[in-house]
Design an enzyme around this catalytic site. Structure first.
Site, mmCIF file in Angstrom:
data_model
loop_
_atom_site.group_PDB
_atom_site.id
_atom_site.type_symbol
_atom_site.label_atom_id
_atom_site.label_comp_id
_atom_site.label_asym_id
_atom_site.label_seq_id
_atom_site.Cartn_x
_atom_site.Cartn_y
_atom_site.Cartn_z
ATOM 1 N N LYS A 1 0.845 -1.206 0.000
ATOM 2 C CA LYS A 1 0.000 0.000 0.000
ATOM 3 C C LYS A 1 0.876 1.249 0.000
ATOM 4 C CE LYS A 1 -3.781 -2.589 2.083
ATOM 5 N NZ LYS A 1 -4.597 -2.953 3.245
ATOM 6 N N GLN B 1 -4.593 -1.752 9.436
ATOM 7 C CA GLN B 1 -4.548 -3.096 8.856
ATOM 8 C C GLN B 1 -5.107 -4.120 9.839
ATOM 9 O OE1 GLN B 1 -3.610 -3.618 5.672
ATOM 10 N NE2 GLN B 1 -3.953 -5.799 5.776
ATOM 11 N N ASP C 1 -11.187 2.397 4.007
ATOM 12 C CA ASP C 1 -11.600 0.997 3.881
ATOM 13 C C ASP C 1 -13.118 0.840 3.756
ATOM 14 O OD1 ASP C 1 -9.497 -0.946 3.913
ATOM 15 O OD2 ASP C 1 -9.054 -0.426 6.000
#
Ligand code: GUN
Length: 284
Positions: free
Chosen positions: A48, A92, A115
């Site tokens: 990422k 994460q 997200d």
């Protein structure tokens, strides 16, 4: 059979984003938080960060020890929520067990939730008015659109009911006018349900569980699984396989995503798109 090339499509999307931000005085900024040492998470977070650098986004990777407390992580999120230079915050998953996932995902400002995991954004998704879409499911839809696969009226079967993939993917397929069935570990005669799919999406997390004879001739098969299996011939000691028996599926499917090189890179491309979207919303 056509291979759905996630590397190729993801590159196209990242090129589009790079061109879109070329004239920006202030670049979009993504902050990725990693708590602990999960090896797969470390790899994903690195990817990422690298994608941001390639595109020309600002990015920061913040690493907390596996022993970090929930209070420490929440304090970090509060600081990032208040930081006007930050457009997107990604924590994460999975998190160490002393940290409650819900507390963390609800703490990230919905305006910075790249997200689409905050309950408010999940609600917007469910009611058909999302301003960002969850990255992996959005990547699944986007790759099918780029290959001009028709979703309207198709029977889409999603195997897996996670909050990250299965449930939001079902929402997005529904929004594309597919008829959607969600299956899981308690589903009776899973193979037969899968065989009824025009579009079969496997997001189970079990290596090569979906067999060739679970696939209808000509079906579109989307493999979201990324599983590490031991492989002594590989220098790393493991290889990556999906949730679908690829060789067997290739004999039946009309379109098929490989692992790696299918949905993985699409997820990252969609994360970049969400970061840009949040930046535009915040900065006009
Ligand atoms: N862990 C596995 N997939 C994801 C994802 O898309 N986002 C986050 N934050 N964690 C993950």
């Amino acid at each position: 059979m056509t291979v759905l090339d996630g590397n190729l499509v993801a590159k196209q999307i990242k090129d589009e984003i790079r061109r879109a931000i070329a004239g920006y005085a202030v670049k979009p900024k993504l902050v990725v938080i990693l708590v602990g040492e999960n090896p797969a998470s470390k790899v994903y977070v690195g990817m990422k960060d690298k994608a941001c650098a390639e595109i020309g986004f600002a990015s920061e990777k913040l690493v907390l020890p596996a022993s970090a407390s929930e209070a420490e992580l929440l304090a970090l999120i509060d600081r990032l929520n208040a930081d006007d230079t930050v457009d997107g915050i990604l924590c994460q998953l999975p998190l160490p067990k002393q940290i409650r996932e819900h507390q963390v995902l609800e703490r990230i400002s919905p305006q910075k939730d790249v997200d689409c995991f905050h309950p408010m954004n999940v609600g917007y998704l469910a009611t058909g008015n999302p301003f960002v879409k969850p990255c992996t499911p959005a990547g699944v839809i986007e790759i099918m659109k780029r290959y001009q696969i028709n979703l309207s009226g198709a029977h889409a079967v999603v195997v897996g009911r996670s909050n990250i993939v299965g449930k939001p993917l079902a929402q997005l397929l529904l929004a594309e006018h597919a008829t959607v069935t969600i299956c899981h570990s308690r589903t009776k005669d899973l193979a037969a349900v899968c065989r009824s799919a025009d579009i079969l999406c496997a997001a189970i997390g079990k290596p090569e569980m979906v067999q060739g004879d679970w696939i209808k001739d000509g079906a579109v098969v989307i493999d979201v699984g990324v599983n590490r299996v031991d492989d002594a011939t590989n220098p790393r000691g493991y290889k990556l396989v999906g949730d679908v028996d690829y060789a067997a599926a290739a004999k039946r499917a009309s379109y098929l995503t490989p692992v790696p090189g299918g949905i993985g890179p699409m997820t990252i491309a969609m994360l970049m798109q969400n970061t840009l979207e949040l930046h535009k919303r915040r900065c006009g």
